[in-house]
Motif scaffolding. Structure first.
Motif, PDB file in Angstrom:
ATOM      1  N   ALA A  78       0.853  -1.199   0.000  1.00  0.00           N
ATOM      2  CA  ALA A  78       0.000   0.000   0.000  1.00  0.00           C
ATOM      3  C   ALA A  78       0.890   1.250   0.000  1.00  0.00           C
ATOM      4  N   ASP A 101      -1.286  -7.864  -9.074  1.00  0.00           N
ATOM      5  CA  ASP A 101      -1.199  -9.149  -9.776  1.00  0.00           C
ATOM      6  C   ASP A 101      -0.749 -10.271  -8.840  1.00  0.00           C
ATOM      7  N   ALA A 107      -6.029  -6.258  -3.186  1.00  0.00           N
ATOM      8  CA  ALA A 107      -6.403  -4.834  -3.258  1.00  0.00           C
ATOM      9  C   ALA A 107      -6.108  -4.228  -4.624  1.00  0.00           C
ATOM     10  N   GLY A 108      -6.747  -3.109  -4.860  1.00  0.00           N
ATOM     11  CA  GLY A 108      -6.481  -2.301  -6.040  1.00  0.00           C
ATOM     12  C   GLY A 108      -6.844  -0.868  -5.711  1.00  0.00           C
ATOM     13  N   ARG A 119      -8.691   3.407  -2.355  1.00  0.00           N
ATOM     14  CA  ARG A 119      -8.265   2.013  -2.227  1.00  0.00           C
ATOM     15  C   ARG A 119      -9.497   1.114  -2.170  1.00  0.00           C
TER      16      ARG A 119
HETATM   17  C1  PML Z   1       0.950  -4.250  -6.138  1.00  0.00           C
HETATM   18  O1  PML Z   1       1.979  -3.922  -5.553  1.00  0.00           O
HETATM   19  O2  PML Z   1       0.763  -5.396  -6.491  1.00  0.00           O
HETATM   20  C2  PML Z   1      -0.121  -3.221  -6.369  1.00  0.00           C
HETATM   21  C3  PML Z   1      -0.882  -2.973  -5.108  1.00  0.00           C
HETATM   22  C4  PML Z   1      -2.126  -2.153  -5.335  1.00  0.00           C
HETATM   23  C5  PML Z   1      -2.928  -1.907  -4.068  1.00  0.00           C
HETATM   24  C6  PML Z   1      -2.116  -1.275  -2.971  1.00  0.00           C
HETATM   25  C7  PML Z   1      -2.922  -1.019  -1.709  1.00  0.00           C
HETATM   26  O3  PML Z   1      -3.503   0.094  -1.571  1.00  0.00           O
HETATM   27  O4  PML Z   1      -2.947  -1.886  -0.850  1.00  0.00           O
END
Ligand code: PML
Ligand code: MG
Length: 164
Positions: A78, A101, A107-108, A119
């Motif tokens: 995050a 991925d 999360a996205g 988020r």
């Molecule tokens: C990644 O590193 O795979 C992307 C993470 C995206 C979500 C990040 C979050 O807010 O937890």
């Protein structure tokens, strides 16, 4: 994600194309799409554009870690994603959408100047390795945004802001 992209100034057609992109096998970098037509604008379809050279100033990072912990979010992904989204926002992009991925990380987010970093979790089911990152731009600014993302060193010196 679709509604947040549209709220950020991305056309419904471009949002749909971007979301299809992150619903596939991931590529290493971000796909750059025209925010109006959804056309792919970067020159390496199998690779995309790596958003590199971005890091936190230590005090800002600590503040961001505390702010996230208050919301119950404790994960380095995050923190790193917020730094990256800060750089993307400063690049002049219209909006960004990302879905991890990592099959174990669900999360996205959608990010833009209009809505900040929103988020979302979960955006997929456990074990799903599809994901990726899409940056929507104004077509005439694509080249400048791409070189900023790939080359310009950026330090995030406040949560939610970027000092380059
Ligand atoms: C990644 O590193 O795979 C992307 C993470 C995206 C979500 C990040 C979050 O807010 O937890
Ligand atoms: Mg990843």
């Amino acid at each position: 994600m679709r509604s947040l992209l549209i709220l950020s100034g991305v056309s419904p057609e471009a949002a749909a194309k971007g979301l299809r992109h992150i619903d596939c096998r991931p590529i290493a970098g971000a796909a750059i799409l025209d925010a109006v037509t959804g056309d792919r604008l970067d020159s390496k379809p199998a690779k995309g554009v790596r958003v590199t050279r971005v890091g936190w100033a230590p005090r800002a990072r600590a503040e961001q870690v505390r702010a996230l912990a208050k919301c119950g979010v404790r994960h380095h992904r995050a923190i790193e994603a917020i730094a990256l989204a800060s750089k993307v926002s400063r690049s002049g992009a219209v909006a960004e959408v990302c879905r991890s991925d990592d099959p174990a990380y669900l999360a996205g987010y959608v990010a833009s100047k209009k809505i900040g970093y929103v988020r979302l979790t979960p955006v997929k089911e456990k074990g799903d390795a599809r994901g990726g990152r899409v940056v929507f731009v104004k077509r005439r600014e694509a080249r400048a945004v791409i070189s900023f993302l790939a080359e310009r060193p950026v330090v995030v010196d406040r949560p939610g802001s970027v000092g380059a």
